[in-house]
Design a protein around this motif. Sequence first.
Motif, PDB file in Angstrom:
ATOM      1  N   PRO A  95      15.645  -6.339 -31.578  1.00  0.00           N
ATOM      2  CA  PRO A  95      16.676  -6.116 -30.557  1.00  0.00           C
ATOM      3  C   PRO A  95      16.082  -6.279 -29.147  1.00  0.00           C
ATOM      4  CG  PRO A  95      15.888  -4.029 -31.390  1.00  0.00           C
ATOM      5  CD  PRO A  95      15.182  -5.077 -32.188  1.00  0.00           C
ATOM      6  N   PRO A  96      16.952  -6.562 -28.149  1.00  0.00           N
ATOM      7  CA  PRO A  96      16.454  -6.635 -26.765  1.00  0.00           C
ATOM      8  C   PRO A  96      16.071  -5.251 -26.257  1.00  0.00           C
ATOM      9  CG  PRO A  96      18.836  -6.859 -26.784  1.00  0.00           C
ATOM     10  CD  PRO A  96      18.406  -6.842 -28.233  1.00  0.00           C
ATOM     11  N   ARG A  97      15.044  -5.224 -25.384  1.00  0.00           N
ATOM     12  CA  ARG A  97      14.570  -3.945 -24.856  1.00  0.00           C
ATOM     13  C   ARG A  97      14.300  -4.092 -23.354  1.00  0.00           C
ATOM     14  NH1 ARG A  97      16.337  -2.273 -28.837  1.00  0.00           N
ATOM     15  NH2 ARG A  97      15.296  -1.207 -30.593  1.00  0.00           N
ATOM     16  N   PHE A  98      14.812  -3.085 -22.568  1.00  0.00           N
ATOM     17  CA  PHE A  98      14.531  -3.048 -21.127  1.00  0.00           C
ATOM     18  C   PHE A  98      13.110  -2.548 -20.930  1.00  0.00           C
ATOM     19  CE2 PHE A  98      19.181  -2.842 -20.840  1.00  0.00           C
ATOM     20  CZ  PHE A  98      19.404  -3.848 -19.908  1.00  0.00           C
ATOM     21  N   PRO A  99      12.352  -3.159 -20.048  1.00  0.00           N
ATOM     22  CA  PRO A  99      10.987  -2.676 -19.832  1.00  0.00           C
ATOM     23  C   PRO A  99      10.928  -1.313 -19.171  1.00  0.00           C
ATOM     24  CG  PRO A  99      11.524  -4.402 -18.272  1.00  0.00           C
ATOM     25  CD  PRO A  99      12.666  -4.340 -19.248  1.00  0.00           C
ATOM     26  N   LYS A 100      12.021  -0.926 -18.473  1.00  0.00           N
ATOM     27  CA  LYS A 100      12.079   0.398 -17.861  1.00  0.00           C
ATOM     28  C   LYS A 100      13.513   0.889 -17.946  1.00  0.00           C
ATOM     29  CE  LYS A 100      12.349  -1.659 -13.223  1.00  0.00           C
ATOM     30  NZ  LYS A 100      11.744  -1.674 -11.861  1.00  0.00           N
ATOM     31  N   SER A 101      13.625   2.177 -17.856  1.00  0.00           N
ATOM     32  CA  SER A 101      14.950   2.781 -18.059  1.00  0.00           C
ATOM     33  C   SER A 101      15.779   2.863 -16.793  1.00  0.00           C
ATOM     34  CB  SER A 101      14.781   4.192 -18.655  1.00  0.00           C
ATOM     35  OG  SER A 101      14.030   5.015 -17.752  1.00  0.00           O
ATOM     36  N   ILE A 102      15.181   2.769 -15.615  1.00  0.00           N
ATOM     37  CA  ILE A 102      15.919   2.874 -14.343  1.00  0.00           C
ATOM     38  C   ILE A 102      15.509   1.720 -13.441  1.00  0.00           C
ATOM     39  CG2 ILE A 102      16.374   4.272 -12.307  1.00  0.00           C
ATOM     40  CD1 ILE A 102      15.778   6.765 -13.950  1.00  0.00           C
ATOM     41  N   PHE A 103      16.545   1.072 -12.881  1.00  0.00           N
ATOM     42  CA  PHE A 103      16.324   0.006 -11.900  1.00  0.00           C
ATOM     43  C   PHE A 103      16.898   0.471 -10.561  1.00  0.00           C
ATOM     44  CE2 PHE A 103      16.260  -2.167 -15.948  1.00  0.00           C
ATOM     45  CZ  PHE A 103      15.265  -3.117 -15.804  1.00  0.00           C
ATOM     46  N   HIS A 104      16.146   0.325  -9.465  1.00  0.00           N
ATOM     47  CA  HIS A 104      16.589   0.722  -8.122  1.00  0.00           C
ATOM     48  C   HIS A 104      16.835  -0.548  -7.289  1.00  0.00           C
ATOM     49  CE1 HIS A 104      15.713   5.029  -8.609  1.00  0.00           C
ATOM     50  NE2 HIS A 104      14.673   4.624  -9.380  1.00  0.00           N
ATOM     51  N   LEU A 105      18.008  -0.562  -6.634  1.00  0.00           N
ATOM     52  CA  LEU A 105      18.388  -1.696  -5.772  1.00  0.00           C
ATOM     53  C   LEU A 105      18.860  -1.155  -4.426  1.00  0.00           C
ATOM     54  CD1 LEU A 105      20.404  -3.910  -8.287  1.00  0.00           C
ATOM     55  CD2 LEU A 105      18.005  -4.169  -7.624  1.00  0.00           C
ATOM     56  N   LYS A 106      18.575  -1.910  -3.360  1.00  0.00           N
ATOM     57  CA  LYS A 106      19.062  -1.591  -2.017  1.00  0.00           C
ATOM     58  C   LYS A 106      19.954  -2.731  -1.532  1.00  0.00           C
ATOM     59  CE  LYS A 106      15.046   1.219  -0.740  1.00  0.00           C
ATOM     60  NZ  LYS A 106      13.943   1.415   0.243  1.00  0.00           N
ATOM     61  N   VAL A 107      21.185  -2.357  -1.092  1.00  0.00           N
ATOM     62  CA  VAL A 107      22.191  -3.359  -0.729  1.00  0.00           C
ATOM     63  C   VAL A 107      22.738  -3.032   0.664  1.00  0.00           C
ATOM     64  CG1 VAL A 107      24.363  -4.474  -1.363  1.00  0.00           C
ATOM     65  CG2 VAL A 107      22.800  -3.643  -3.149  1.00  0.00           C
ATOM     66  N   PRO A 108      22.749  -3.992   1.618  1.00  0.00           N
ATOM     67  CA  PRO A 108      23.384  -3.747   2.927  1.00  0.00           C
ATOM     68  C   PRO A 108      24.903  -3.632   2.775  1.00  0.00           C
ATOM     69  CG  PRO A 108      21.849  -5.604   3.042  1.00  0.00           C
ATOM     70  CD  PRO A 108      22.033  -5.288   1.585  1.00  0.00           C
ATOM     71  N   GLU A 109      25.468  -2.781   3.579  1.00  0.00           N
ATOM     72  CA  GLU A 109      26.916  -2.579   3.485  1.00  0.00           C
ATOM     73  C   GLU A 109      27.707  -3.797   3.962  1.00  0.00           C
ATOM     74  OE1 GLU A 109      28.450   0.427   6.030  1.00  0.00           O
ATOM     75  OE2 GLU A 109      27.194  -0.119   7.746  1.00  0.00           O
ATOM     76  N   THR A 110      27.045  -4.698   4.626  1.00  0.00           N
ATOM     77  CA  THR A 110      27.741  -5.901   5.107  1.00  0.00           C
ATOM     78  C   THR A 110      27.704  -7.041   4.096  1.00  0.00           C
ATOM     79  OG1 THR A 110      25.697  -6.605   6.216  1.00  0.00           O
ATOM     80  CG2 THR A 110      27.290  -5.337   7.518  1.00  0.00           C
ATOM     81  N   SER A 111      27.223  -6.773   2.903  1.00  0.00           N
ATOM     82  CA  SER A 111      27.158  -7.833   1.888  1.00  0.00           C
ATOM     83  C   SER A 111      28.569  -8.319   1.556  1.00  0.00           C
ATOM     84  CB  SER A 111      26.472  -7.316   0.626  1.00  0.00           C
ATOM     85  OG  SER A 111      25.135  -6.933   0.909  1.00  0.00           O
ATOM     86  N   HIS A 112      28.676  -9.614   1.340  1.00  0.00           N
ATOM     87  CA  HIS A 112      29.977 -10.204   1.072  1.00  0.00           C
ATOM     88  C   HIS A 112      30.364 -10.024  -0.389  1.00  0.00           C
ATOM     89  CE1 HIS A 112      30.085 -12.046   5.033  1.00  0.00           C
ATOM     90  NE2 HIS A 112      28.845 -12.501   4.824  1.00  0.00           N
ATOM     91  N   VAL A 113      31.642  -9.920  -0.605  1.00  0.00           N
ATOM     92  CA  VAL A 113      32.159  -9.800  -1.967  1.00  0.00           C
ATOM     93  C   VAL A 113      31.840 -11.077  -2.738  1.00  0.00           C
ATOM     94  CG1 VAL A 113      34.258  -9.550  -3.345  1.00  0.00           C
ATOM     95  CG2 VAL A 113      33.967  -8.214  -1.257  1.00  0.00           C
TER      96      VAL A 113
END
Length: 579
Positions: free
Chosen positions: A51-69
């Motif tokens: 089966p597929p396995r994630f190398p880590k259980s939590i991923f952290h992302l930072k996104v600017p509020e002005t990002s376009h849809v």
Amino acid sequence: GVIRTALPNMDREVKEQYQVLIQAKDMGGQLGGLAGTTTVNITLTDVNDNPPRFPKSIFHLKVPETSHVGSAIGRIRAVDPDFGKNAEIEYNIVPGDGGNLFDITTDEYTQEGVIKLKKPLDFETKKAYTFKVEASNLHLDHRFHSVGPFKDTATVKINVLDMDEPPVFSKPMYTMEVYEDTPVGTIIGAVTAQDLDAGSSSVRYFIDWKNDVDSYFTIDATEGTIATNELLDRESTAQYNFSIIASKVSNPLLTSKVNVIINVLDVNEFPPEISVPYETSVCENAKPGQVIQTITAADKDLSPAGQRFSFKLSSEASNKPNFTVHDYRNNTAGIETRRNGYSRRQQELYFLPVVIEDSSYPVQSSTNTLTIRVCRCDSDGTIQSCNVEAIFLPVGLSTGALIAILLCIVILLVIVVLYVALRRQKKKDTLMTSKEDIRDNVIHYDDEGGGEEDTQAFDIGALRNPKVIEDNKIRRDIKPDTLRFPRHRPPAEDNTDIRDFINHRLQENDVDPSAPPYDSLATYAYEGNGSVAESLSSIDSLTTEADQDYDYLSDWGPRFKILADMFGEEESYNPDKVT
């Protein structure tokens, strides 16, 4: 030789390639036999047993509020040791906290999960989002279901970064209304925009000037109130559409725009009128109550669907028994006849004044005049002729008959013109060839005539001396104003032949009805310039007969023999010369 596996549960992910050395012997493998060897390469094929396995259980992302849809804001990846289609992974967001703002797709080349933004982010509204992502195989092998579920789950945490954003309007679009002719400076509405950033800067407003239409309104830069700048006319422009821009005071480059629509409301200022000019006609054999025309009205203030119109006759036309107006109460009316029959000979045109009123306040009305023409129709009511000239034409004549009559008239006129022209030409030729013409004419003829005594063959007046004509230019065909008598010369001795000739001519003119009614002098003494004999008459002679010697006449030939004998005899018997 049959090759079989010697170990159970061989794993491709541990070792994929094997080489086996095979020896073959003849003579049943006995001593003295010959042998040969070969190498067999064995490759283990893949099955979906991992089966597929994630190398880590939590991923952290930072996104600017002005990002376009729709933009990609991050990637995550699950590991599957299988190969080919057994390693294809599908990613899905598990419904939960904040998952509805994001979406995830699979990159078919790298088998990564691409997280995309479905809705705009706002740091001031929410600063962080947490959701779970599930990775699973697309192609499962039922032989390995006992191994466990072929999927794995990881948590994704997204932190929204605060950015300096433009102001935000309270509505996506503003609609306002104002009456036409509203005084300049009247406030008709307002727009509102706010800076939602933490600093909360002030906002300034201004109109996005694109054309001259925007100059009809002004906006307060601080309050955002919109007011009229010119008088508005709904009949000219019923709706105005322009944009208003809001900018931050702290950063004027950050602006936002909103659309504003202003509808101009109508004030009843125009009366209704007949929509189109009508060409109305009535048959001479029309019956009472017959509808001859249906009319409609139009109003510049509003469309006909926006109000009701009423139709009626004017007061001065209500008493006339010719036509009436029937209001159908659906913004149309019919013109009806009120009597039996009409005559074009008595009256060809009728002028019917119709009053039209609207239903707005204040009520506006107008009087429109319909022109009704009386026409000749057949028994079915089909119009045959409405021309004025047709009144005097016989009834029943077709167009072909009328054309034939006109052609006959034209032919007769041509014949008359030709006849008159021929008569004039004939009369002119007669006058030119007449021997009794009072004017002097030169007559052309081929015979030689009878000599000097033949005075009927030609007009001797043609022999007049041109010098005398130039000195005394008196026309013979008109009566002279003043008779100028020539200078008297000493009279010559009477000549019987000349006197008789003159008396004979005088008598002919007296009895001739075509001769002029006045005395005229005819000179017969000149035969042309350069004559050897010069003048043959004693009239106008400068010397008397006693001074003349007529012997030379005998030398001129037989034509002058008579004249030579006559003057020769008189000379021989002249007593003065004898003495």
